[in-house]
Write a protein that holds these residues in place. Structure first.
Motif, mmCIF file in Angstrom:
data_model
loop_
_atom_site.group_PDB
_atom_site.id
_atom_site.type_symbol
_atom_site.label_atom_id
_atom_site.label_comp_id
_atom_site.label_asym_id
_atom_site.label_seq_id
_atom_site.Cartn_x
_atom_site.Cartn_y
_atom_site.Cartn_z
ATOM 1 N N ASP A 79 0.907 -1.436 -0.113
ATOM 2 C CA ASP A 79 -0.074 0.153 -0.005
ATOM 3 C C ASP A 79 0.874 1.233 0.140
ATOM 4 O O ASP A 79 2.299 1.320 0.005
ATOM 5 N N ASP A 139 -10.228 -3.189 6.659
ATOM 6 C CA ASP A 139 -11.162 -3.076 5.412
ATOM 7 C C ASP A 139 -11.139 -1.466 5.045
ATOM 8 O O ASP A 139 -11.633 -0.747 5.597
ATOM 9 N N GLY A 140 -10.141 -1.346 3.822
ATOM 10 C CA GLY A 140 -9.851 0.146 3.443
ATOM 11 C C GLY A 140 -11.227 1.003 2.955
ATOM 12 O O GLY A 140 -11.507 2.023 3.071
ATOM 13 N N ASP A 141 -12.051 0.003 2.155
ATOM 14 C CA ASP A 141 -13.090 0.379 1.612
ATOM 15 C C ASP A 141 -14.193 1.130 2.750
ATOM 16 O O ASP A 141 -14.829 1.818 2.598
ATOM 17 N N LEU A 190 -13.239 1.911 5.789
ATOM 18 C CA LEU A 190 -12.684 3.094 6.284
ATOM 19 C C LEU A 190 -12.995 4.226 5.903
ATOM 20 O O LEU A 190 -13.391 5.376 6.026
ATOM 21 N N GLU A 191 -12.905 4.270 4.328
ATOM 22 C CA GLU A 191 -13.030 5.348 3.270
ATOM 23 C C GLU A 191 -14.665 5.869 3.494
ATOM 24 O O GLU A 191 -14.918 6.928 3.760
ATOM 25 N N GLU A 192 -15.514 4.778 3.577
ATOM 26 C CA GLU A 192 -17.034 5.132 3.769
ATOM 27 C C GLU A 192 -17.297 5.606 4.967
ATOM 28 O O GLU A 192 -18.021 6.884 4.936
ATOM 29 N N GLU A 193 -16.742 5.202 5.918
ATOM 30 C CA GLU A 193 -16.784 6.037 7.515
ATOM 31 C C GLU A 193 -16.120 7.453 7.427
ATOM 32 O O GLU A 193 -16.869 8.313 7.960
ATOM 33 N N LEU A 194 -15.099 7.656 6.940
ATOM 34 C CA LEU A 194 -14.518 9.002 6.649
ATOM 35 C C LEU A 194 -15.434 9.798 5.923
ATOM 36 O O LEU A 194 -15.636 11.114 6.015
ATOM 37 N N ARG A 195 -16.065 9.321 4.680
ATOM 38 C CA ARG A 195 -16.956 10.378 3.839
ATOM 39 C C ARG A 195 -18.144 10.753 4.529
ATOM 40 O O ARG A 195 -18.572 11.811 4.807
#
Length: 158
Positions: free
Chosen positions: A2, A17-19, A21-26
């Protein structure tokens, strides 16, 4: 690997789970720091104005930058000249609106584009002259349609 140099297998094996984490940050950003409605509308309109066939008319003269100040004339109108190929658009921005001319004279349709507002159509006479009774209040550009061609000026602040 990465972006941090960690092998991807290691991240997956650790249950990261990067996806997710990204959704939670959004979602957190949408709640804590939402995009202003005006900015979102501007972004949508800027994308809608994207025209692959449009040529950009280059600003070749701006009286705020290129002209010498005239003593005793504190509120001189702003003069602008745009060029695209053999076409020239001269515009005078005043407190009462826009006055301009398309050279060489031809039938054309001009729209004044500005900020979150919709495009305002302006009529062009047989000599290429046009006027708009509305002075742009913020960033603005002109979109000219002539002879099946679309030309858009650079965006400027009034």
């Amino acid at each position: 690997m990465d972006d941090n140099g960690i092998p991807e297998e290691g991240l997956e094996a650790s249950g990261f789970d990067g996806d997710l984490l990204e959704e939670e940050l959004r979602q957190a950003a949408a709640v804590l720091d939402p995009v202003p409605a005006e900015l979102l509308q501007l972004a949508l309109e800027a994308y809608a104005l994207h025209d692959l066939d449009a040529r950009i008319a280059e600003l070749t003269f701006d009286s705020l930058v290129d002209a010498l100040p005239v003593r005793g004339v504190p509120d001189a109108p702003r003069m602008l000249t745009f060029r695209a190929g053999g076409l020239t658009v001269d515009v005078e921005v005043t407190g009462e609106g826009l006055i301009g001319q398309v050279l060489p004279p031809q039938s054309a349709r001009i729209e004044v584009l500005g900020g979150p507002q919709t495009a305002r159509p302006v009529s062009v006479d047989t000599l290429g002259r046009f006027t708009s009774d509305t002075t742009p209040a913020g960033p603005f550009a002109l979109r000219l349609r002539a002879d099946g061609e679309v030309i858009v000026t650079e965006w400027l602040r009034a």
